[in-house]
Scaffold this active site. Structure first.
Site, PDB file in Angstrom:
ATOM      1  N   GLY A   1       0.833  -1.172  -0.071  1.00 24.04           N
ATOM      2  CA  GLY A   1       0.080   0.224   0.048  1.00 24.04           C
ATOM      3  C   GLY A   1       0.680   1.406   0.007  1.00 24.04           C
TER       4      GLY A   1
ATOM      5  N   GLU B   1       3.912  -7.010   1.590  1.00 22.96           N
ATOM      6  CA  GLU B   1       3.282  -7.106   0.331  1.00 22.96           C
ATOM      7  C   GLU B   1       3.232  -6.054  -0.700  1.00 22.96           C
ATOM      8  OE1 GLU B   1      -0.616  -8.421   0.951  1.00 22.96           O
ATOM      9  OE2 GLU B   1       0.034 -10.442   2.234  1.00 22.96           O
TER      10      GLU B   1
ATOM     11  N   GLY C   1       3.309  -3.598  -4.042  1.00 21.65           N
ATOM     12  CA  GLY C   1       3.285  -3.806  -5.344  1.00 21.65           C
ATOM     13  C   GLY C   1       3.701  -2.809  -6.185  1.00 21.65           C
TER      14      GLY C   1
ATOM     15  N   ARG D   1      -6.365   3.359 -15.622  1.00 24.89           N
ATOM     16  CA  ARG D   1      -6.232   4.230 -14.500  1.00 24.89           C
ATOM     17  C   ARG D   1      -6.774   5.300 -14.597  1.00 24.89           C
ATOM     18  NH1 ARG D   1      -2.662   5.238 -11.581  1.00 24.89           N
ATOM     19  NH2 ARG D   1      -3.556   4.723  -9.488  1.00 24.89           N
TER      20      ARG D   1
ATOM     21  N   CYS E   1     -14.168   4.342 -28.524  1.00 26.17           N
ATOM     22  CA  CYS E   1     -15.274   4.785 -28.813  1.00 26.17           C
ATOM     23  C   CYS E   1     -16.218   5.049 -27.567  1.00 26.17           C
ATOM     24  CB  CYS E   1     -16.105   4.176 -29.631  1.00 26.17           C
ATOM     25  SG  CYS E   1     -15.480   4.009 -31.308  1.00 26.17           S
TER      26      CYS E   1
HETATM   27  N1  LLP Z   1      -1.553  -6.776  -0.637  1.00 30.90           N
HETATM   28  C1  LLP Z   1      -3.186  -7.028  -0.871  1.00 30.90           C
HETATM   29  C2  LLP Z   1      -3.799  -7.981   0.045  1.00 30.90           C
HETATM   30  C3  LLP Z   1      -3.660  -6.249  -1.776  1.00 30.90           C
HETATM   31  O1  LLP Z   1      -4.995  -6.295  -1.964  1.00 30.90           O
HETATM   32  C4  LLP Z   1      -2.781  -5.263  -2.432  1.00 30.90           C
HETATM   33  C5  LLP Z   1      -3.506  -4.178  -3.588  1.00 30.90           C
HETATM   34  C6  LLP Z   1      -1.515  -5.203  -2.382  1.00 30.90           C
HETATM   35  C7  LLP Z   1      -0.940  -6.043  -1.205  1.00 30.90           C
HETATM   36  C8  LLP Z   1      -0.313  -4.131  -3.003  1.00 30.90           C
HETATM   37  O2  LLP Z   1      -0.955  -2.946  -2.932  1.00 30.90           O
HETATM   38  P1  LLP Z   1       0.300  -1.872  -3.256  1.00 30.90           P
HETATM   39  O3  LLP Z   1       1.444  -2.048  -2.702  1.00 30.90           O
HETATM   40  O4  LLP Z   1       0.454  -2.156  -4.889  1.00 30.90           O
HETATM   41  O5  LLP Z   1      -0.374  -0.511  -3.129  1.00 30.90           O
HETATM   42  N2  LLP Z   1      -5.951  -1.099  -9.271  1.00 30.90           N
HETATM   43  C9  LLP Z   1      -5.518  -0.090  -8.433  1.00 30.90           C
HETATM   44  C10 LLP Z   1      -4.545  -0.755  -7.263  1.00 30.90           C
HETATM   45  C11 LLP Z   1      -5.636  -1.882  -6.402  1.00 30.90           C
HETATM   46  C12 LLP Z   1      -4.929  -2.325  -5.231  1.00 30.90           C
HETATM   47  C13 LLP Z   1      -5.516  -3.441  -4.739  1.00 30.90           C
HETATM   48  N3  LLP Z   1      -4.798  -4.187  -3.647  1.00 30.90           N
HETATM   49  C14 LLP Z   1      -4.719   1.266  -8.982  1.00 30.90           C
HETATM   50  O6  LLP Z   1      -4.613   1.051 -10.291  1.00 30.90           O
HETATM   51  O7  LLP Z   1      -4.398   2.127  -8.420  1.00 30.90           O
END
Ligand code: LLP
Length: 421
Positions: free
Chosen positions: A239, A275, A277, A314, A346
């Protein structure tokens, strides 16, 4: 910081000119930088040392197997949320004991897949899921290691579609009911409790919500231990946000986040899992597109690109901002023009930016969307029968196509016509 810089008047990914990749693969395409992925992964491992820890990359943000192998080779664990992602992690050579399985709706088939292939832990999100997991484990004659995801009811102060830690969200079990749920987990024959899991949302730009959540997890660890449970791991989720503009945005750094983790849960003797991302993959990727037309409209000018909402959703889905830059470096103090930057799909929602001030660009020019590595390619679709675009990985002065553009034949051959037609 990333490794996409202008050199000799043209944008590069590390040592490779973006224009050279465009000439080789055609636009649009995604390009990722190995050095940026590596650096961002290392920032987390450095921030958590000397605590015992595992950085489990959230595959959902960028799931190409070559990217996973790049991170896996550095020792990264993986956070998966589907059987498909689990198979990607395995295909990248990541051993099961470095894979955690998250998500609210794991099916029994997915549980079976992970238990047979090897798993570090399941992060379970509900009592029905816990019972199903126990049944599957018993049927396979194994014990499933679990952490229960708790919902701490904390406001992550992010976009409502990606906040997950409020009590009205579908995620986790209410932290107030944790004792009850852990007591049941301890009674279920197929489960072994190893820890606690929490994840409050994505693109967090302040540390304070993490602090609130982690303090609650620390309290819960003490309480569950006093109730006789063995808690040896804390999975603190992902996050941490990234800057999407080059201006004054300054989300907290991984070092500050690491210090917060040490301060809140560092004295519990637990192994820490996180975790992340977006912070690893987001600024490690560009989406590169060509200008198809410059269209002078009524009171506004449109930059029509060959990339569209199906390639990078996005902006239309979350109103997200991505910096857009010309691949040819604009001269200092070059004139700019306001454009609505759009794709060919479109619907009006196929808009990347409105009234964006951009250096003058013309038909055929290349432009790049920054910070497109996370939740870019993985959220793409074939809407308007636009083929999924290629992904390219750069490493120093070499590049490779890590997913090729499908041909129209491949796309059309996936459909079949019933005998009665
Ligand atoms: N762990 C869990 C359980 C999650 O649900 C997520 C993201 C992460 C880790 C990784 O979070 P990060 O470090 O990437 O913030 N599609 C959206 C973001 C959706 C995130 C969903 N869960 C966007 O484009 O902003």
């Amino acid at each position: 910081m990333d490794h996409f810089l202008y050199k000799n008047g043209t944008l590069h990914a590390e040592g490779v000119a973006i224009a050279d990749i465009a000439a080789a693969v055609g636009t649009p395409f995604y390009v990722y930088s190995t050095a940026t992925l590596t650096r961002h992964y290392s920032l987390f491992t450095e921030a958590l040392a000397p605590l015992p820890h595992m950085v489990c990359f959230a595959i959902k943000s960028l799931s190409n197997v070559a990217v996973l192998k790049t991170l896996g080779n550095l020792g990264a664990g993986m956070d998966v949320v589907s059987g498909g992602e689990y198979l990607r992690a395995k295909a990248a050579g990541v051993p099961g004991d470095r894979i955690v399985f998250s998500g609210v709706g794991k099916t029994r088939d997915e549980m079976r897949l992970a238990m047979t292939g090897g798993i570090r832990q399941f992060n379970v999100e509900s009592e029905p899921e816990m019972r199903a997991l126990s049944e599957v484990a018993v049927s396979l004659g194994v014990t499933a290691p679990i952490a229960v995801r708790v919902n701490p009811d904390v406001d992550a102060k992010t976009h409502e579609k990606i906040a997950t830690g409020k009590k009205e969200n579908k995620f986790g079990i209410p932290i107030a009911r944790a004792s009850e749920v852990y007591a049941e987990a301890a009674r279920l024959p197929g489960l072994k409790i190893v820890g606690i899991d929490v994840h409050i949302g994505s693109q967090l730009t302040e540390l304070e919500p993490f602090e609130q959540a982690y303090l609650k997890v620390a309290d819960l660890t003490r309480r569950l231990r006093s109730e006789g449970h063995t808690i040896t791991r804390l999975d603190l989720g992902g996050g941490l946000g990234i800057p999407y503009t080059r201006s004054n945005e300054a989300p907290p750094l991984p070092t500050d986040y690491g210090a917060l983790i040490k301060r809140t849960v560092g004295d519990l003797g637990c192994e820490i899992e996180i975790e992340p991302g977006r912070l690893i993959s987001g600024n490690a990727g560009l989406l590169v597109a060509s200008v198809v037309y410059v269209k002078n409209g009524e009171g506004r000018d449109f930059l029509i690109l060959d990339a569209a909402m199906n390639d990078l959703v996005r902006p239309s889905m979350y109103g997200a901002h991505h910096d857009i830059v010309p691949v040819a470096e604009p001269p200092v103090a070059a004139p700019t023009q306001e454009f609505d930057v759009v794709g060919p799909v479109c619907e009006t929602g196929d808009t990347f930016a409105k009234g964006r001030d951009l250096p003058l660009v013309a038909e055929g020019d290349l432009v790049a969307f920054r910070s497109a590595g996370a939740y870019g390619a993985v959220m793409a679709s074939e809407y308007n029968t636009r083929p999924l675009i290629p992904e390219v990985l750069v490493n120093g002065d070499q590049f490779a196509v890590i997913r090729a553009r499908p041909s129209f034949d491949e796309i059309l051959n996936r459909d079949s016509i019933p005998a009665w037609l």
